[in-house]
Design a protein around this motif. Sequence first.
Motif, PDB file in Angstrom:
ATOM      1  N   THR A 208       0.827  -1.211   0.000  1.00 49.04           N
ATOM      2  CA  THR A 208       0.000   0.000   0.000  1.00 49.04           C
ATOM      3  C   THR A 208       0.857   1.255   0.000  1.00 49.04           C
ATOM      4  O   THR A 208       0.479   2.257  -0.582  1.00 49.04           O
ATOM      5  N   GLY A 209       2.026   1.210   0.624  1.00 51.92           N
ATOM      6  CA  GLY A 209       2.925   2.363   0.602  1.00 51.92           C
ATOM      7  C   GLY A 209       3.452   2.631  -0.793  1.00 51.92           C
ATOM      8  O   GLY A 209       3.556   3.759  -1.228  1.00 51.92           O
ATOM      9  N   ASN A 210       3.770   1.578  -1.528  1.00 53.83           N
ATOM     10  CA  ASN A 210       4.255   1.720  -2.895  1.00 53.83           C
ATOM     11  C   ASN A 210       3.156   2.201  -3.818  1.00 53.83           C
ATOM     12  O   ASN A 210       3.422   2.959  -4.747  1.00 53.83           O
ATOM     13  N   VAL A 211       1.926   1.765  -3.589  1.00 53.66           N
ATOM     14  CA  VAL A 211       0.806   2.181  -4.430  1.00 53.66           C
ATOM     15  C   VAL A 211       0.608   3.688  -4.297  1.00 53.66           C
ATOM     16  O   VAL A 211       0.388   4.380  -5.294  1.00 53.66           O
ATOM     17  N   GLY A 212       0.718   4.217  -3.100  1.00 54.71           N
ATOM     18  CA  GLY A 212       0.574   5.660  -2.887  1.00 54.71           C
ATOM     19  C   GLY A 212       1.663   6.443  -3.595  1.00 54.71           C
ATOM     20  O   GLY A 212       1.406   7.488  -4.189  1.00 54.71           O
ATOM     21  N   LEU A 213       2.874   5.926  -3.571  1.00 55.31           N
ATOM     22  CA  LEU A 213       3.993   6.592  -4.226  1.00 55.31           C
ATOM     23  C   LEU A 213       3.824   6.557  -5.746  1.00 55.31           C
ATOM     24  O   LEU A 213       4.053   7.563  -6.425  1.00 55.31           O
ATOM     25  N   ILE A 214       3.375   5.432  -6.268  1.00 54.91           N
ATOM     26  CA  ILE A 214       3.148   5.313  -7.712  1.00 54.91           C
ATOM     27  C   ILE A 214       2.021   6.240  -8.139  1.00 54.91           C
ATOM     28  O   ILE A 214       2.125   6.924  -9.162  1.00 54.91           O
ATOM     29  N   ARG A 215       0.969   6.295  -7.363  1.00 54.74           N
ATOM     30  CA  ARG A 215      -0.155   7.185  -7.688  1.00 54.74           C
ATOM     31  C   ARG A 215       0.294   8.644  -7.670  1.00 54.74           C
ATOM     32  O   ARG A 215      -0.079   9.436  -8.537  1.00 54.74           O
ATOM     33  N   PHE A 216       1.106   9.016  -6.687  1.00 52.50           N
ATOM     34  CA  PHE A 216       1.623  10.376  -6.606  1.00 52.50           C
ATOM     35  C   PHE A 216       2.441  10.720  -7.850  1.00 52.50           C
ATOM     36  O   PHE A 216       2.288  11.788  -8.444  1.00 52.50           O
ATOM     37  N   ALA A 217       3.320   9.790  -8.266  1.00 59.61           N
ATOM     38  CA  ALA A 217       4.150  10.025  -9.451  1.00 59.61           C
ATOM     39  C   ALA A 217       3.279  10.156 -10.698  1.00 59.61           C
ATOM     40  O   ALA A 217       3.525  11.021 -11.546  1.00 59.61           O
ATOM     41  N   GLN A 218       2.237   9.339 -10.819  1.00 60.64           N
ATOM     42  CA  GLN A 218       1.335   9.413 -11.970  1.00 60.64           C
ATOM     43  C   GLN A 218       0.586  10.744 -11.994  1.00 60.64           C
ATOM     44  O   GLN A 218       0.417  11.355 -13.055  1.00 60.64           O
ATOM     45  N   GLU A 219       0.141  11.206 -10.840  1.00 60.29           N
ATOM     46  CA  GLU A 219      -0.566  12.486 -10.772  1.00 60.29           C
ATOM     47  C   GLU A 219       0.369  13.645 -11.096  1.00 60.29           C
ATOM     48  O   GLU A 219      -0.032  14.605 -11.762  1.00 60.29           O
ATOM     49  N   CYS A 220       1.617  13.558 -10.639  1.00 60.09           N
ATOM     50  CA  CYS A 220       2.598  14.597 -10.973  1.00 60.09           C
ATOM     51  C   CYS A 220       2.823  14.638 -12.478  1.00 60.09           C
ATOM     52  O   CYS A 220       2.846  15.718 -13.081  1.00 60.09           O
ATOM     53  N   TRP A 221       2.993  13.471 -13.099  1.00 64.04           N
ATOM     54  CA  TRP A 221       3.218  13.418 -14.542  1.00 64.04           C
ATOM     55  C   TRP A 221       2.003  13.959 -15.282  1.00 64.04           C
ATOM     56  O   TRP A 221       2.134  14.683 -16.268  1.00 64.04           O
ATOM     57  N   SER A 222       0.819  13.640 -14.797  1.00 64.51           N
ATOM     58  CA  SER A 222      -0.419  14.135 -15.419  1.00 64.51           C
ATOM     59  C   SER A 222      -0.479  15.662 -15.364  1.00 64.51           C
ATOM     60  O   SER A 222      -0.865  16.313 -16.332  1.00 64.51           O
ATOM     61  N   GLU A 223      -0.101  16.231 -14.241  1.00 64.07           N
ATOM     62  CA  GLU A 223      -0.112  17.694 -14.107  1.00 64.07           C
ATOM     63  C   GLU A 223       0.953  18.331 -14.998  1.00 64.07           C
ATOM     64  O   GLU A 223       0.732  19.390 -15.573  1.00 64.07           O
ATOM     65  N   LEU A 224       2.114  17.689 -15.124  1.00 64.95           N
ATOM     66  CA  LEU A 224       3.164  18.228 -15.988  1.00 64.95           C
ATOM     67  C   LEU A 224       2.752  18.218 -17.453  1.00 64.95           C
ATOM     68  O   LEU A 224       3.196  19.057 -18.231  1.00 64.95           O
ATOM     69  N   GLN A 225       1.909  17.282 -17.843  1.00 66.23           N
ATOM     70  CA  GLN A 225       1.424  17.236 -19.221  1.00 66.23           C
ATOM     71  C   GLN A 225       0.504  18.412 -19.528  1.00 66.23           C
ATOM     72  O   GLN A 225       0.352  18.808 -20.680  1.00 66.23           O
TER      73      GLN A 225
END
Length: 86
Positions: free
Chosen positions: A13-30
Amino acid sequence: MAARSQAPAAGRTGNVGLIRFAQECWSELQKVTWPDRQTVIRLTVIVIVISAIVAAYILGADQLFTYLVNNLLLHQGLPTPVPSTP
């Protein structure tokens, strides 16, 4: 006292949160509208010129205050060289 929510169990669950955070950051950068090369160069030159002007102003103020403090407040003036004897 109000019941508090329990933290999720340790594990993936800790890794899932980190992956989700990275995906949201990439989405915002797009979504970002990035400036073109000429705009970046022009703004960089402006920042460098303004920084040089501010540095020159601070240098001038420092030299003026050094002169005023040494000559008017401390009465030291500039050191004079000792004449050499032949």
